[in-house]
Each structure stands twice: as C-alpha cells, then as structure tokens.
Design an enzyme around this catalytic site. Structure first.
Site, PDB file in Angstrom:
ATOM      1  N   SER A   7       0.858  -1.191   0.000  1.00 13.51           N
ATOM      2  CA  SER A   7       0.000   0.000   0.000  1.00 13.51           C
ATOM      3  C   SER A   7       0.885   1.227   0.000  1.00 13.51           C
ATOM      4  CB  SER A   7      -0.890   0.004   1.245  1.00 13.51           C
ATOM      5  OG  SER A   7      -1.343   1.327   1.482  1.00 13.51           O
ATOM      6  N   HIS A  32      -1.251  -1.326  -4.262  1.00 13.98           N
ATOM      7  CA  HIS A  32      -2.536  -0.985  -3.635  1.00 13.98           C
ATOM      8  C   HIS A  32      -2.563   0.518  -3.355  1.00 13.98           C
ATOM      9  CE1 HIS A  32      -6.022  -2.164  -1.070  1.00 13.98           C
ATOM     10  NE2 HIS A  32      -5.632  -1.160  -0.294  1.00 13.98           N
ATOM     11  N   ASP A  34      -4.579   3.448  -1.726  1.00 18.67           N
ATOM     12  CA  ASP A  34      -5.658   3.778  -0.785  1.00 18.67           C
ATOM     13  C   ASP A  34      -6.158   5.183  -1.073  1.00 18.67           C
ATOM     14  OD1 ASP A  34      -6.035   1.505   0.970  1.00 18.67           O
ATOM     15  OD2 ASP A  34      -3.951   1.824   1.566  1.00 18.67           O
ATOM     16  N   MET A  36      -8.651   8.061  -0.327  1.00 18.76           N
ATOM     17  CA  MET A  36      -9.535   8.518   0.754  1.00 18.76           C
ATOM     18  C   MET A  36      -9.982   9.944   0.475  1.00 18.76           C
ATOM     19  SD  MET A  36      -7.516   7.057   4.067  1.00 18.76           S
ATOM     20  CE  MET A  36      -6.745   5.429   4.076  1.00 18.76           C
ATOM     21  N   HIS A  65      -8.319   1.220  -4.223  1.00 18.36           N
ATOM     22  CA  HIS A  65      -9.226   0.941  -3.101  1.00 18.36           C
ATOM     23  C   HIS A  65      -9.906   2.262  -2.754  1.00 18.36           C
ATOM     24  CE1 HIS A  65      -9.593  -0.192   1.463  1.00 18.36           C
ATOM     25  NE2 HIS A  65     -10.762  -0.061   0.867  1.00 18.36           N
ATOM     26  N   MET A  67     -12.030   4.538  -0.838  1.00 19.84           N
ATOM     27  CA  MET A  67     -12.728   4.826   0.425  1.00 19.84           C
ATOM     28  C   MET A  67     -13.343   6.206   0.272  1.00 19.84           C
ATOM     29  SD  MET A  67      -9.856   3.181   2.912  1.00 19.84           S
ATOM     30  CE  MET A  67      -8.632   3.144   1.612  1.00 19.84           C
ATOM     31  N   MET A 136     -11.479  -6.193   5.110  1.00 18.46           N
ATOM     32  CA  MET A 136     -10.808  -5.162   5.914  1.00 18.46           C
ATOM     33  C   MET A 136     -10.596  -5.715   7.318  1.00 18.46           C
ATOM     34  SD  MET A 136     -10.328  -2.466   3.985  1.00 18.46           S
ATOM     35  CE  MET A 136      -9.732  -1.440   5.309  1.00 18.46           C
ATOM     36  N   ASP A 171      -6.748  -6.803   4.031  1.00 12.85           N
ATOM     37  CA  ASP A 171      -6.180  -5.451   4.102  1.00 12.85           C
ATOM     38  C   ASP A 171      -6.221  -4.919   5.530  1.00 12.85           C
ATOM     39  OD1 ASP A 171      -5.294  -2.906   3.569  1.00 12.85           O
ATOM     40  OD2 ASP A 171      -7.072  -2.282   2.438  1.00 12.85           O
TER      41      ASP A 171
HETATM   42  C1  DX5 Z   1      -6.631   1.227   5.648  1.00 10.26           C
HETATM   43  C2  DX5 Z   1      -6.071   0.892   4.293  1.00 10.26           C
HETATM   44  C3  DX5 Z   1      -4.967  -0.110   4.309  1.00 10.26           C
HETATM   45  C4  DX5 Z   1      -3.735   0.307   5.073  1.00 10.26           C
HETATM   46  C5  DX5 Z   1      -2.903  -0.902   5.392  1.00 10.26           C
HETATM   47  O1  DX5 Z   1      -7.693   2.099   5.469  1.00 10.26           O
HETATM   48  O2  DX5 Z   1      -7.104   0.350   3.487  1.00 10.26           O
HETATM   49  O3  DX5 Z   1      -4.623  -0.464   2.968  1.00 10.26           O
HETATM   50  O4  DX5 Z   1      -2.953   1.233   4.375  1.00 10.26           O
HETATM   51  O5  DX5 Z   1      -1.856  -0.526   6.229  1.00 10.26           O
HETATM   52  P1  DX5 Z   1      -1.279  -1.525   7.329  1.00 10.26           P
HETATM   53  O6  DX5 Z   1      -0.710  -2.700   6.595  1.00 10.26           O
HETATM   54  O7  DX5 Z   1      -0.231  -0.700   8.027  1.00 10.26           O
HETATM   55  O8  DX5 Z   1      -2.406  -1.908   8.242  1.00 10.26           O
HETATM   56 ZN    ZN Z   2      -6.572  -0.425   1.469  1.00  7.41          ZN
END
Ligand code: DX5
Ligand code: ZN
Length: 218
Positions: A7, A32, A34, A36, A65, A67, A136, A171
C-alpha cells in the site's frame, strides 16, 4: 502462491516513485492505492493524477481501493489513470449491483471491500460480478492499526461460498504472523503497509524490501 500488494499509503511520500520501483524490484505482485476522500473516512490521500503518473513507471497490477462516497463519480477517472481494479465499499453506493456492473463494463476487475462489521450477506446477489473481495481487517482510514482477529472467520466463510476464481484479499494489520493466519483460512492476496515499509533495510537513503516480501509470502 499468495500475492503481496504494498500500500503506497505507508511509503515515504517524498519519494513515491522510488518506493514503487523498489517494491516492484523486490517482488511485489500488485500496487494498492488507498484513495480517501475526507468524507467516508477522515483522511484525504491520492487523486487520480497521482495514480496516472505512477502508471508510466510500473507494469504491476494497480488496485484502486476507493474509500470515497459516491464512487460512481470517480470510477472513470481512476480507470483512465490506469487502475486494473476498482474496489468499492458497499456503504458508499445506493446501487451496489449497478456500481459493480459499471466497473465490469469498462473491463476492469470489480472489488468489494467489507469493513470489519460488514456482513458477507451483501454478496448474496452480486458475487457473480465480483472479482476481488477485500476483507478489511482494520477499520478503514489509516495504516498501522492492529489486526482484528474476528475477520479470520469471515475469510473462512467467504472461501466456502465464493468460486475458487474469486480473489480474497486481506487489508490491514498484516505482518508475518497474521499473514500466515489469513493464508491458512484461504486468502490469496495480502495488502501490506506499515509492516513492509517500516521493516525494510535502509542503506544510502534507499530501502530494500525483498526480504520483507519474502517473509510475508512464506
Ligand atoms: C486502511 C487501508 C490499508 C492500510 C494498510 O484504510 O485500506 O490499505 O494502508 O496498512 P497496514 O498494513 O499498516 O495496516
Ligand atoms: Zn486499502
């Protein structure tokens, strides 16, 4: 063999391109992203232009991903940016089946992300159009959180109901202990954030990730 998906949220934000190249050279299978929006979750992270810029330097699968609220508004942009899959949260769309179908229509892998408290029941009438189920194992919003053990039973339950071709990706909170627990329950891919980026051996300012990726795969 399990896929390892770093990620970029946990990478050094001052040198994202170098970090991506380093994890790719170290054996990562997928990147990956993320995404947001400061609305579905508090943080704001990467826009589509960041994904597009990195598309030019990598051959790996890119997972977006999302969010974000109203993912339908963003699918086209993240597809144009070069994402190979779009993963959405069922809570963010009024018409889950339509949103997943829209991702399939543009030829991309459709993913559904299940929050720790979200039941697998939402897959009852759409698992046929889902390519990736993202379990998750932390609440979405940040990296570095502790793995929530109850999600292991969810992985087992999903493995029983989903076709073998459907990818189960986990994840959040993945380290060399939780990775094994997830693989034993039937996960095929693992997102790794803080564990990978914090355990790398750094020399001359650049990190080496191969050993950490090897530990997660084994
Ligand atoms: C959380 C994200 C994850 C996160 C994972 O909202 O979707 O992808 O970055 O990070 P670690 O491996 O540190 O939990
Ligand atoms: Zn993620």
């Amino acid at each position: 063999m399990v896929m390892i998906c770093p990620s970029m949220l946990s990478a050094d934000p001052t040198k994202l391109g170098y970090e991506l190249a380093a994890v790719e050279a170290a054996g990562a299978d997928c990147i990956h992203w993320d995404i947001m929006d400061g609305n579905f979750v508090e943080a704001i992270t990467f826009g589509a232009h960041v994904v597009a810029a990195h598309r030019k330097i990598s051959k790996l699968r890119f997972d977006a991903h999302l969010m974000v609220e109203n993912p339908d508004k963003h699918i086209e942009k993240f597809v144009a940016a070069g994402s190979d899959s779009i993963i959405i949260h069922p809570e963010t769309t009024k018409h889950l089946h339509r949103t997943l179908s829209n991702i399939k229509k543009v030829g991309k892998l459709a993913g559904i992300a299940l929050n720790p408290a979200t039941s697998i029941d939402c897959l009852d009438y759409c698992s046929d159009i889902v390519d990736i189920v993202l379990v998750m194992s932390v609440n979405p919003g940040s990296s570095g959180q502790k793995f929530i053990d109850s999600q292991l039973n969810k992985i087992s339950a999903l493995r029983k109901i989903l076709p073998k071709t459907t990818e189960i990706c986990v994840d959040g909170g993945i380290n060399d202990t939780t990775a094994k627990l997830c693989i034993d329950r039937g996960a095929n891919s693992l997102v790794t954030g803080s564990f990978l980026f914090k355990n790398a051996v750094v020399s001359n300012g650049y990190a080496s990730y191969a050993e950490v990726i090897r530990r997660l795969k084994n």
